[in-house]
Design a protein around this motif. Structure first.
Motif, short mmCIF file in Angstrom:
data_model
loop_
_atom_site.label_atom_id
_atom_site.label_comp_id
_atom_site.label_asym_id
_atom_site.label_seq_id
_atom_site.Cartn_x
_atom_site.Cartn_y
_atom_site.Cartn_z
N LEU A 9 -8.97 8.39 -2.00
CA LEU A 9 -9.45 7.08 -1.57
C LEU A 9 -10.55 7.23 -0.51
O LEU A 9 -11.51 6.45 -0.48
CB LEU A 9 -8.28 6.25 -1.01
N GLU A 41 -3.84 11.46 -2.37
CA GLU A 41 -4.35 10.08 -2.36
C GLU A 41 -5.21 9.81 -1.14
O GLU A 41 -6.02 8.88 -1.14
CB GLU A 41 -3.18 9.08 -2.40
N ARG A 66 -14.03 5.23 -0.11
CA ARG A 66 -14.24 4.33 1.03
C ARG A 66 -15.38 4.82 1.94
O ARG A 66 -16.19 4.01 2.41
CB ARG A 66 -12.94 4.19 1.83
N ASN A 73 -0.16 6.96 2.00
CA ASN A 73 -1.39 7.75 2.04
C ASN A 73 -2.63 6.85 2.11
O ASN A 73 -3.60 7.18 2.78
CB ASN A 73 -1.48 8.67 0.82
N HIS A 74 -2.60 5.73 1.39
CA HIS A 74 -3.75 4.82 1.44
C HIS A 74 -3.83 4.09 2.79
O HIS A 74 -4.92 3.79 3.27
CB HIS A 74 -3.66 3.80 0.29
N GLU A 106 -7.16 3.59 5.43
CA GLU A 106 -7.65 2.34 6.01
C GLU A 106 -7.49 2.36 7.54
O GLU A 106 -8.34 1.82 8.26
CB GLU A 106 -6.92 1.14 5.39
N MET A 150 0.82 -1.22 0.00
CA MET A 150 0.00 0.00 0.00
C MET A 150 0.85 1.26 0.00
O MET A 150 1.92 1.31 0.61
CB MET A 150 -0.85 0.06 1.28
N TYR A 151 0.32 2.31 -0.63
CA TYR A 151 0.88 3.65 -0.45
C TYR A 151 0.66 4.08 0.99
O TYR A 151 -0.39 3.76 1.57
CB TYR A 151 0.18 4.64 -1.37
#
Lengths: 177, 355
Positions: B39, B35, B43, B10-11, B15, B7-8
C-alpha cells in the motif's frame, strides 16, 4: 451482545470475502467488529478459515476458541470446528458438498444446499452468499439490506451484473429459513 | 461508528505513517507485513513521497539513516528475520542519535521460523538489538487504531530524544481487520520545524556532522555517558501502560499487544466467576512501565505474565517487582496464539479456591 463467528472451507469458496462482508456489515450497523483470517500459505483448494466478532461493546479478543455461530463450506472444516461450538450455538453447513452428518445435539444444525442453489442462479462461486443470507436470517445478526451494502464495499471492482447476482444469492439464502 | 473505516492493521500503519508527516519509506518484502510496502508504494506515489523497494533490508535501514540525517521523517517495516538483518544499521543510527521509525510485524522464530504471529523479538527490541550501549524506544500497539496512532507518537518521541523508535506488533495485528478512526489532523511535512542538526547543505553556516563514532581518546565514553543520561530521562518520562480492574486484584495479568486483547477476554471470564483478576498492559516496552509494577507489588500477591514466546517480558516483570510477589507464566512460542479459555484455566490453577 457479542457474537463470535467462524467461517471455514476450501480456499476459493469465498471464505475470507464472507468474513470481511460480515465485518463491514457490522460496522454499517454501528457495531464493534474484528475480522481475522488464517493467512499466508493459503491457496485455491487448500483450507481457509476466518474469525469474525460482532459486538455491542469493544471487542476484547479477536481470537475465537468457542464460536456462537459456525458457517462450514466443506467436509474437513466440519470435523475441525463442530466440536468447538458453544452449547446452544448454531452450525450452518453446505449440505451439497458435505456428506457426513453433524453429531452435536446441543446446538442448532442448519443444512443448506448452498452449491445447488448457487448453480441454479448460474455461479457455483456465490454459494458463500447463499450461506450468509441463511445465517443472518436464522441468527438475526444483521439485516439483509446491510449485507447487500456490505458486499458492495468488499467487491468494489465488481460490475453491476455480478453485484445483482450476489444480492439474489443473499436473498435466496435468506428466504430458505 | 460513523466515520470509521474497516482496515487491515498493516494498512492502518501506512495511513498512520503518512498522517504523521512521513514521506520516506524504504523496505524489502516479507510476510506477514507485505501489505505495508504494497500500500505504501501506491500511497507514496499519490502524495509525492518516496517509496524504495531496496535490494535488501541492510540497504533499507541505511537509506533511513541517510533520510533521517537529512532531517526528514523516515520509516521502514519488516518482520523478524528482516529486522535481524537491520540491526547493524539500527546500532549506527542509535550511535548517531538519529530519529527513525522501524515497524516490526513479528513472526515465529528463531531462524526463518514461520509466518504466524509471535512476540519472541521482545529481547531484541528492548535490549538494543545490535551491538553497543543503546536502547530503542519501543511501542506495543494492540489494535488497528493503535497502529494508526502510534507512528505519530513514535516520530514525536524519536525526535524529542534523537533516538530510533520501534513499533513492535505481530502477524495477528497486521493481518486483522478492525474499524479505524482517523483520530488526528494529518501533519503537513512542510509544517515540521527544521532540525538544528540536519544535513541539508551548509552554504552560509557552519558545517554539521552526523556520525556514530568519535575516535579521539576518551570521547566515546563521554558520548555514551551522555546517552545514558538521555536513556534515564526517557525512562522517567515516557513509561506508558493501561490498567483494568487492578484495584482489588488478587492476580494481575501482565500482557502486551495481541496477548493483552486475549487476556482482557480471560479477565472478563474470571470476573464473571468471581475471581479478582486485573490486567496491566504495557504500551511502552522500552521504557518498561517499572514504576506502576513497583507500586502494584505492595498490594498484589500474584502476577501472571502471558506472552507469545517462551518468556522474555517476564524478566522485566521480575526486575520491576523485585520478585516480591509470586510470578507465573503462560507462553505460546513458535507462532502459537493463546485463547481466552486457555488463559482462564491458568488463572483458575493459580487462584484455585481463592475466589
Amino acid at each position: 451482545m457479542t457474537k463470535e463467528i467462524i467461517i471455514s472451507g476450501f480456499g476459493g469458496q469465498g471464505i475470507v470475502s464472507s468474513g470481511i462482508i460480515l465485518a463491514y456489515a457490522g460496522l454499517i450497523e454501528d457495531k464493534y467488529v474484528t475480522f481475522f483470517p488464517s493467512y499466508g500459505a493459503e491457496m485455491r483448494g487448500g483450507t481457509a478459515n476466518c474469525s469474525v466478532v460482532v459486538s455491542g461493546e469493544p471487542v476484547a479478543s479477536p481470537i475465537v476458541a468457542n464460536p456462537d455461530i459456525v458457517v462450514i463450506m466443506n467436509e474437513p472444516s466440519l470435523t475441525r470446528f463442530e466440536p468447538t461450538i458453544k452449547p446452544g450455538g448454531m452450525l450452518f453447513y453446505n449440505k451439497t458438498l458435505i456428506k457426513s452428518q453433524p453429531q452435536r445435539k446441543d446446538i442448532a444444525v442448519v443444512p443448506i444446499e448452498a452449491n445447488v442453489i448457487a448453480e441454479e442462479l448460474g455461479q457455483a462461486r456465490i454459494a458463500n452468499m447463499v450461506m450468509l443470507g441463511a445465517m443472518i436470517k436464522k441468527t438475526k445478526l444483521l439485516s439483509l439490506e446491510t449485507l447487500k451494502k456490505a458486499q458492495r464495499k468488499r467487491f468494489v471492482k465488481a460490475n453491476d451484473e455480478q453485484l445483482a447476482l450476489n444480492d439474489k444469492a443473499l436473498e435466496k439464502g435468506y428466504g430458505l429459513l | 461508528m460513523a466515520g470509521k473505516k474497516l482496515m487491515y492493521g498493516n494498512h492502518a500503519v501506512v495511513e498512520g505513517v503518512i498522517a504523521a508527516g512521513c514521506r520516506f519509506f524504504a523496505g524489502y518484502p516479507i510476510t506477514p507485513q507485505n501489505e505495508i510496502p504494497e500500500l505504501m508504494s501506491i500511497r507514496m506515489n499519490e502524495i509525492g513521497g518516496v517509496f524504495v523497494q531496496t535490494e535488501s533490508e541492510i540497504s533499507a535501514i541505511n537509506m533511513l539513516f541517510g533520510a533521517a540525517a537529512a532531517g526528514k521523517r523516515a520509516m521502514t517495516s519488516s518482520s523478524s528475520p528482516g529486522i535481524s538483518l537491520m540491526q547493524e544499521g539500527i546500532s549506527y543510527i542509535a550511535g548517531a542519535d538519529m530519529p527513525v521509525l522501524v515497524v516490526n510485524i513479528v513472526r515465529g522464530g528463531p531462524g526463518l521460523g514461520n509466518i504466524a504471529p509471535a512476540q519472541s523479538d521482545y529481547y531484541q527490541a528492548t535490549r538494543g538489538g545490535g551491538h553497543g550501549d543503546y536502547f530503542t524506544i519501543t511501542l506495543a500497539p494492540h489494535s488497528a487504531q493503535d497502529l494508526y496512532e502510534f507512528p505519530k507518537l513514535a516520530f514525536e518521541l524519536a525526535e524529542k530524544y534523537r533516538n530510533p523508535a520501534l513499533i513492535l506488533a505481530d502477524g495477528l495485528l497486521g493481518q486483522m481487520m478492525e474499524p479505524v478512526e482517523f483520530s488526528f489532523k494529518p501533519i503537513d511535512p512542510k509544517s515540521l520545524p527544521e532540525k538544528e542538526w540536519a544535513l541539508c547543505g551548509c552554504k552560509g553556516r557552519e558545517r554539521r556532522v552526523v556520525r556514530s563514532y568519535d575516535l579521539k581518546a576518551g570521547k566515546l565514553e563521554v558520548l555514551n555517558l551522555r546517552r545514558a543520561e538521555k536513556y534515564a530521562k526517557i525512562k522517567s518520562n515516557e513509561q506508558r501502560f493501561k490498567t483494568k480492574y487492578c484495584n482489588d486484584a488478587d492476580l494481575v495479568i501482565v500482557a502486551y499487544g495481541t496477548c493483552s486483547r486475549v487476556a482482557d477476554a480471560a479477565v472478563k471470564m474470571a470476573r464473571d466467576k468471581g475471581f479478582k483478576v486485573g490486567l496491566l498492559r504495557p504500551i511502552t516496552l522500552w521504557p518498561f512501565p517499572m514504576d506502576v509494577l513497583g507500586d502494584m507489588v505492595k498490594k498484589v500477591d500474584n502476577f501472571l505474565v502471558v506472552e507469545m514466546s517462551n518468556g522474555q517480558m517476564i524478566d522485566d516483570v521480575k526486575l520491576a517487582t523485585e520478585c516480591r510477589s509470586r510470578i507465573y507464566f503462560h507462553g505460546r512460542p513458535g507462532g502459537g496464539v493463546p485463547t481466552p479459555p486457555e488463559i482462564y484455566k491458568r488463572i483458575e490453577e493459580v487462584l484455585g479456591g481463592a475466589r
